[in-house]
Scaffold this motif. Sequence first.
Motif, PDB file in Angstrom:
ATOM      1  N   TYR A 108       0.897  -1.261  -0.016  1.00  0.00           N
ATOM      2  CA  TYR A 108      -0.099   0.157  -0.019  1.00  0.00           C
ATOM      3  C   TYR A 108       0.619   1.426   0.077  1.00  0.00           C
ATOM      4  N   LEU A 109       1.976   1.373   0.886  1.00  0.00           N
ATOM      5  CA  LEU A 109       2.703   2.614   1.099  1.00  0.00           C
ATOM      6  C   LEU A 109       3.699   2.704  -0.325  1.00  0.00           C
ATOM      7  N   ALA A 110       3.999   1.532  -0.883  1.00  0.00           N
ATOM      8  CA  ALA A 110       4.776   1.543  -2.091  1.00  0.00           C
ATOM      9  C   ALA A 110       3.931   2.175  -3.332  1.00  0.00           C
ATOM     10  N   GLY A 111       2.656   1.533  -3.241  1.00  0.00           N
ATOM     11  CA  GLY A 111       1.733   2.133  -4.186  1.00  0.00           C
ATOM     12  C   GLY A 111       1.343   3.724  -3.956  1.00  0.00           C
ATOM     13  N   ARG A 112       1.128   4.145  -3.051  1.00  0.00           N
ATOM     14  CA  ARG A 112       0.965   5.247  -2.757  1.00  0.00           C
ATOM     15  C   ARG A 112       2.242   6.375  -2.963  1.00  0.00           C
ATOM     16  N   ALA A 113       3.519   5.842  -2.612  1.00  0.00           N
ATOM     17  CA  ALA A 113       4.700   6.483  -2.782  1.00  0.00           C
ATOM     18  C   ALA A 113       4.851   6.800  -4.595  1.00  0.00           C
ATOM     19  N   SER A 114       4.289   5.877  -5.308  1.00  0.00           N
ATOM     20  CA  SER A 114       4.711   5.678  -6.666  1.00  0.00           C
ATOM     21  C   SER A 114       3.809   6.739  -7.587  1.00  0.00           C
ATOM     22  N   ARG A 115       2.704   7.211  -6.859  1.00  0.00           N
ATOM     23  CA  ARG A 115       1.752   8.243  -7.529  1.00  0.00           C
ATOM     24  C   ARG A 115       2.311   9.545  -7.759  1.00  0.00           C
TER      25      ARG A 115
END
Length: 92
Positions: free
Chosen positions: A85-92
Amino acid sequence: MFRSKAKKPTQEALKATHDELTSLKEQVERLMNAHVTPVLADAADRAEHVVANARELTDHQMKDVTNRVRAKPLVAIAIVAAIGYLAGRASR
């Protein structure tokens, strides 16, 4: 006649140069065998030990992680989901 007289010193100089280069080549080979080769062999041996230790440490860590995941699979899934989840949020 002049040519044959000039050729002889030139040939002698060429032979002397060749002999000197051969001698230098042999000296370099002796120095390489006496000093450089043992140092390189020692460095290769040390590098081999470092790689073996790193491999052993990695295997130990993998077993430790595997045991922790097997002991608490739901916690492991929650941690992986949070990281995803955190990796997905950071890649936006």
